[in-house]
Design a protein around this motif. Structure first.
Motif, PDB file in Angstrom:
ATOM      1  N   SER A 183     -13.310   4.094  12.242  1.00 40.26           N
ATOM      2  CA  SER A 183     -13.071   4.597  10.895  1.00 40.26           C
ATOM      3  C   SER A 183     -12.357   3.535  10.051  1.00 40.26           C
ATOM      4  O   SER A 183     -11.511   2.803  10.545  1.00 40.26           O
ATOM      5  N   ASP A 184     -12.717   3.447   8.772  1.00 40.18           N
ATOM      6  CA  ASP A 184     -12.047   2.462   7.916  1.00 40.18           C
ATOM      7  C   ASP A 184     -10.992   3.132   7.032  1.00 40.18           C
ATOM      8  O   ASP A 184     -10.623   2.627   5.989  1.00 40.18           O
ATOM      9  N   VAL A 185     -10.515   4.306   7.502  1.00 38.77           N
ATOM     10  CA  VAL A 185      -9.545   5.048   6.702  1.00 38.77           C
ATOM     11  C   VAL A 185      -8.234   4.282   6.524  1.00 38.77           C
ATOM     12  O   VAL A 185      -7.504   4.469   5.560  1.00 38.77           O
ATOM     13  N   GLY A 186      -7.939   3.378   7.460  1.00 39.85           N
ATOM     14  CA  GLY A 186      -6.704   2.594   7.367  1.00 39.85           C
ATOM     15  C   GLY A 186      -6.842   1.372   6.468  1.00 39.85           C
ATOM     16  O   GLY A 186      -5.888   0.603   6.298  1.00 39.85           O
ATOM     17  N   GLU A 187      -8.015   1.212   5.873  1.00 39.77           N
ATOM     18  CA  GLU A 187      -8.304   0.009   5.073  1.00 39.77           C
ATOM     19  C   GLU A 187      -7.284  -0.250   3.947  1.00 39.77           C
ATOM     20  O   GLU A 187      -6.865  -1.399   3.751  1.00 39.77           O
ATOM     21  N   PRO A 188      -6.843   0.802   3.208  1.00 41.27           N
ATOM     22  CA  PRO A 188      -5.865   0.525   2.147  1.00 41.27           C
ATOM     23  C   PRO A 188      -4.542  -0.038   2.665  1.00 41.27           C
ATOM     24  O   PRO A 188      -3.727  -0.530   1.886  1.00 41.27           O
ATOM     25  N   LEU A 189      -4.318   0.055   3.985  1.00 42.07           N
ATOM     26  CA  LEU A 189      -3.037  -0.405   4.536  1.00 42.07           C
ATOM     27  C   LEU A 189      -3.133  -1.782   5.186  1.00 42.07           C
ATOM     28  O   LEU A 189      -2.172  -2.249   5.792  1.00 42.07           O
ATOM     29  N   LYS A 190      -4.293  -2.422   5.042  1.00 40.28           N
ATOM     30  CA  LYS A 190      -4.519  -3.701   5.734  1.00 40.28           C
ATOM     31  C   LYS A 190      -3.440  -4.730   5.432  1.00 40.28           C
ATOM     32  O   LYS A 190      -2.974  -5.436   6.320  1.00 40.28           O
ATOM     33  N   GLU A 191      -3.060  -4.806   4.164  1.00 37.01           N
ATOM     34  CA  GLU A 191      -2.085  -5.844   3.771  1.00 37.01           C
ATOM     35  C   GLU A 191      -0.701  -5.548   4.318  1.00 37.01           C
ATOM     36  O   GLU A 191       0.073  -6.445   4.617  1.00 37.01           O
ATOM     37  N   LEU A 192      -0.369  -4.242   4.435  1.00 34.59           N
ATOM     38  CA  LEU A 192       0.971  -3.873   4.908  1.00 34.59           C
ATOM     39  C   LEU A 192       1.091  -3.954   6.422  1.00 34.59           C
ATOM     40  O   LEU A 192       2.169  -4.182   6.966  1.00 34.59           O
ATOM     41  N   ALA A 193      -0.034  -3.751   7.093  1.00 34.64           N
ATOM     42  CA  ALA A 193       0.013  -3.548   8.544  1.00 34.64           C
ATOM     43  C   ALA A 193       0.226  -4.837   9.316  1.00 34.64           C
ATOM     44  O   ALA A 193      -0.257  -5.895   8.942  1.00 34.64           O
ATOM     45  N   LYS A 194       0.959  -4.715  10.423  1.00 32.47           N
ATOM     46  CA  LYS A 194       1.053  -5.839  11.356  1.00 32.47           C
ATOM     47  C   LYS A 194      -0.192  -5.851  12.226  1.00 32.47           C
ATOM     48  O   LYS A 194      -0.677  -6.884  12.631  1.00 32.47           O
ATOM     49  N   GLU A 195      -0.664  -4.640  12.522  1.00 30.89           N
ATOM     50  CA  GLU A 195      -1.822  -4.510  13.401  1.00 30.89           C
ATOM     51  C   GLU A 195      -2.426  -3.121  13.215  1.00 30.89           C
ATOM     52  O   GLU A 195      -1.703  -2.178  12.904  1.00 30.89           O
ATOM     53  N   ILE A 196      -3.735  -3.013  13.363  1.00 33.61           N
ATOM     54  CA  ILE A 196      -4.369  -1.698  13.305  1.00 33.61           C
ATOM     55  C   ILE A 196      -5.078  -1.444  14.628  1.00 33.61           C
ATOM     56  O   ILE A 196      -5.862  -2.274  15.099  1.00 33.61           O
ATOM     57  N   GLN A 197      -4.758  -0.308  15.255  1.00 32.68           N
ATOM     58  CA  GLN A 197      -5.344   0.012  16.561  1.00 32.68           C
ATOM     59  C   GLN A 197      -6.021   1.385  16.488  1.00 32.68           C
ATOM     60  O   GLN A 197      -6.013   2.027  15.445  1.00 32.68           O
ATOM     61  N   GLU A 198      -6.518   1.817  17.627  1.00 30.48           N
ATOM     62  CA  GLU A 198      -7.112   3.146  17.674  1.00 30.48           C
ATOM     63  C   GLU A 198      -6.459   3.966  18.781  1.00 30.48           C
ATOM     64  O   GLU A 198      -6.081   3.434  19.813  1.00 30.48           O
ATOM     65  N   MET A 199      -6.295   5.264  18.522  1.00 35.32           N
ATOM     66  CA  MET A 199      -5.771   6.154  19.545  1.00 35.32           C
ATOM     67  C   MET A 199      -6.807   7.236  19.775  1.00 35.32           C
ATOM     68  O   MET A 199      -7.521   7.625  18.845  1.00 35.32           O
ATOM     69  N   LYS A 200      -6.877   7.749  20.996  1.00 34.89           N
ATOM     70  CA  LYS A 200      -7.792   8.863  21.254  1.00 34.89           C
ATOM     71  C   LYS A 200      -7.266  10.089  20.518  1.00 34.89           C
ATOM     72  O   LYS A 200      -6.068  10.285  20.459  1.00 34.89           O
ATOM     73  N   VAL A 201      -7.965  11.023  19.943  1.00 36.88           N
ATOM     74  CA  VAL A 201      -9.382  10.987  19.803  1.00 36.88           C
ATOM     75  C   VAL A 201      -9.722  10.634  18.347  1.00 36.88           C
ATOM     76  O   VAL A 201      -9.667  11.476  17.473  1.00 36.88           O
ATOM     77  N   GLY A 202     -10.054   9.329  18.149  1.00 36.86           N
ATOM     78  CA  GLY A 202     -10.470   8.877  16.833  1.00 36.86           C
ATOM     79  C   GLY A 202      -9.371   8.743  15.795  1.00 36.86           C
ATOM     80  O   GLY A 202      -9.631   8.865  14.603  1.00 36.86           O
ATOM     81  N   ARG A 203      -8.113   8.520  16.198  1.00 35.70           N
ATOM     82  CA  ARG A 203      -7.023   8.354  15.228  1.00 35.70           C
ATOM     83  C   ARG A 203      -6.828   6.858  14.958  1.00 35.70           C
ATOM     84  O   ARG A 203      -6.944   6.039  15.874  1.00 35.70           O
ATOM     85  N   VAL A 204      -6.444   6.559  13.744  1.00 38.28           N
ATOM     86  CA  VAL A 204      -6.220   5.159  13.369  1.00 38.28           C
ATOM     87  C   VAL A 204      -4.709   4.897  13.397  1.00 38.28           C
ATOM     88  O   VAL A 204      -3.940   5.576  12.715  1.00 38.28           O
ATOM     89  N   VAL A 205      -4.286   3.948  14.215  1.00 35.40           N
ATOM     90  CA  VAL A 205      -2.854   3.659  14.343  1.00 35.40           C
ATOM     91  C   VAL A 205      -2.534   2.390  13.560  1.00 35.40           C
ATOM     92  O   VAL A 205      -3.097   1.328  13.845  1.00 35.40           O
ATOM     93  N   VAL A 206      -1.641   2.505  12.576  1.00 33.42           N
ATOM     94  CA  VAL A 206      -1.264   1.356  11.756  1.00 33.42           C
ATOM     95  C   VAL A 206       0.178   0.992  12.117  1.00 33.42           C
ATOM     96  O   VAL A 206       1.096   1.789  11.926  1.00 33.42           O
ATOM     97  N   ILE A 207       0.367  -0.198  12.659  1.00 33.03           N
ATOM     98  CA  ILE A 207       1.714  -0.617  13.060  1.00 33.03           C
ATOM     99  C   ILE A 207       2.380  -1.352  11.904  1.00 33.03           C
ATOM    100  O   ILE A 207       1.805  -2.285  11.319  1.00 33.03           O
TER     101      ILE A 207
END
Lengths: 149, 401
Positions: free
Chosen positions: A4-28
């Motif tokens: 999913s690209d739902v975390g896309e607006p946070l790309k600049e803020l994030a240190k890293e973007i990962q995935e968690m089961k089931v289909g969650r986007v984790v933004v560090i």
């Protein structure tokens, strides 16, 4: 990278973007950027399509950290964005989310009572929100791994 | 004696201490939560929600027990909605193990959860009838609800605590005789649900007590994180069944019921509509139940879980219920976080009561489906006379305090 690209607006803020089961986007993120990240999600997906669902604090004793996860339900996109940050276990402090979402009230009060995380700017924090008085009086935070509970 | 706030001569402090009359494994309906309501005259000016009367430390207990024992533990978080708790947790374990239950088991899980939604909604509608002074209506709804409890017993083996969910399936299967009996029950209950819904729509007294009371605009729903029927009655289309499409919710047709009333009446009518929709879903499942196995062989399940973390949700009768399960590898979870819908709906909703009459407080509280019963003690503080006296909440509702 998550599908999913739902975390896309946070790309600049994030240190890293990962995935968690089931289909969650984790933004560090860094702790001070959590509020901004939530605001960006609101701006992108609309105020009425995003809410703070759950706050999860986890004691990572071996790393000397407490991990704070803010589960944000972006229900117009049918997915959750997890705003994840790490704070020091010895003196766990993080800015309150109450200024941006009143939904943080219950989760912050609970996390303070059970894990001892101080949410700066939240005037409602108190012991015995959930924990019995005798445990609270001893200064024990039950969900800490070394609490002895 | 308390000091009087400015311009206030008389105040009422209402400690609605809700006790647990059924036993510690049934806290959700009779939830011990203290609602301190401060009123100026009849007008509510401040509400404090106090919690912690029944904290059982289940998250900590879950860390100390094995993954499998925890299935029974989480089923006991709430008596009314124990199958949704177990389902949410079991699906988290299945995700950790990368295990998919068979189609038949998925349908049976949905059947159990929809029966649960049906009886849970009927219960709170009955409680609302009682609060409004319709004791006979309360008994009638409870009598009909008993049929659904029987249906749940036929399906799962128990009226209340079902322990129906297993990793990889369900604990009991259905045969044709049981399907016939379940259909019979649904046929009996459907006309009753239609009748009660009509009653809530048309009865003058019910409308007067509920209409326009506890109005929550969608912006406040989002801001305060209110969930489930409360959100849907304020026009927000949020439902975990639609969002996550877990188990058989992608196959079984259902409607997301959304209303624009925003008030207590809208919330109660929405629950009747949802109950009717759940009944239709149960009928569909009984008719279209896939063939095959539903009960897994417990001995073949892996005792040791790989490292990982999962966040699952389920649409409980009261709204979105979430489970976070973290495994560090081994037989016990490292962290289990449970966020029940009432945790948001009740603790965060103090603002709704402000500027309402005291008699509206119980009505609004019940319209949130908070699992309440014994809010019987009210303290009336008279600042001029310097006295405090206790009266039953029913007297306040009747305007005699």
């Amino acid at each position: 990278m998550p599908e999913s690209d739902v975390g896309e607006p946070l790309k600049e803020l994030a240190k890293e973007i990962q995935e968690m089961k089931v289909g969650r986007v984790v933004v560090i993120l860094d702790p001070e950027k959590v509020e901004e990240a939530f605001r960006k999600l609101q701006e992108r997906y609309g105020y009425l399509n995003v809410y703070l669902s759950t706050i999860v604090g986890t004691d990572l004793k071996s790393e000397g950290k407490i991990r704070m996860d803010y589960y944000v339900n972006v229900f117009s996109e049918s997915t959750y964005v997890v705003l994840r940050t790490f704070i020091e276990r010895d003196d766990p402090k993080i800015k309150t989310m109450l200024n941006i979402s009143k939904a943080a009230f219950s989760g912050e009060c609970e996390t303070y009572d059970l894990l001892g995380v101080k949410f700066e700017g939240n005037p409602y924090l108190k012991r015995s929100f959930f924990v019995p008085k005798d445990v609270a009086e001893k200064g024990v935070f039950p969900l800490r791994k070394d609490s002895g509970v | 004696m308390d000091t009087a706030p400015e311009n206030v001569t008389k105040a009422m402090e209402i400690p609605m201490l809700l006790e647990v009359p059924v036993g510690p494994q049934h806290p959700a309906l009779h939830e011990p939560v203290l609602l301190k309501v401060y009123a100026s005259g009849e007008r509510v000016v401040r509400v404090e929600v106090n919690t912690g009367y029944n904290h059982r430390g289940i998250e900590k207990l879950a860390e100390k027990n094995t993954f499998y024992k925890d299935i029974f533990l989480v089923g006991r978080v709430c008596g009314i909605c124990n199958t949704v708790h177990a389902n949410c947790y079991v699906r988290a374990l299945e995700a950790l193990l990368d295990k998919e239950p068979p189609e038949r088991a998925k349908y049976l899980r949905v059947l159990a959860m929809e029966l649960e939604r049906l009886h849970s909604h009927m219960l709170i509608e009955a409680v609302m009838a009682e609060i409004l002074g319709y004791d006979t209506l309360f008994m009638h709804i409870m009598r009909d609800r008993e049929l659904i409890m029987k249906a749940k017993e036929i399906l799962t083996g128990a009226r209340v605590l079902a322990d129906y969910m297993m990793v990889g399936g369900v604990r009991r299967d259905l045969n044709n005789e049981k399907i016939r009996r379940l259909n019979e029950i649904l046929d009996k209950v459907e006309p009753r649900l239609n009748y009660y819904m009509k009653l809530f729509e048309e009865d003058v007294t019910i409308r007067k007590r509920l209409e326009g009371v506890g109005v929550i605009p969608p912006r406040d729903i989002i801001n305060y994180g209110l969930l489930g029927p409360i959100a849907r009655a304020s026009g927000l289309k949020m439902d975990a069944r639609l969002q996550d499409g877990y188990d058989a919710y992608r196959d079984v047709p259902f409607r997301i019921i959304v209303r624009d009333d925003k008030d207590s009446l809208g919330r109660m009518l929405l629950r009747w509509e949802e109950a009717l929709n759940s009944l239709e879903m149960c009928r569909y499942i009984l008719k279209n139940l896939p063939e095959g196995e539903a009960v897994p062989d417990e001995k073949r399940l892996s005792r040791v879980f790989p490292k990982g973390e999962v966040f699952t949700t389920v649409e409980a009768p009261r709204g979105e219920l979430t489970y976070y399960v973290m495994s560090a590898g081994g037989t016990q979870p490292y962290r289990v976080k449970i966020r029940t819908p009432s945790f948001n709906n009740i603790i965060n909703s103090g603002f709704v009561y402000i500027d309402h009459e005291l008699a509206d407080v119980p009505v609004i509280l019940v319209s949130f489906d908070p699992c309440i019963s014994c809010m019987e003690r009210v303290t009336v503080i008279d600042y001029r006379k310097g006295t405090r006296r206790k009266v039953p909440i029913k007297e306040v509702v009747r305007g005699n305090a």
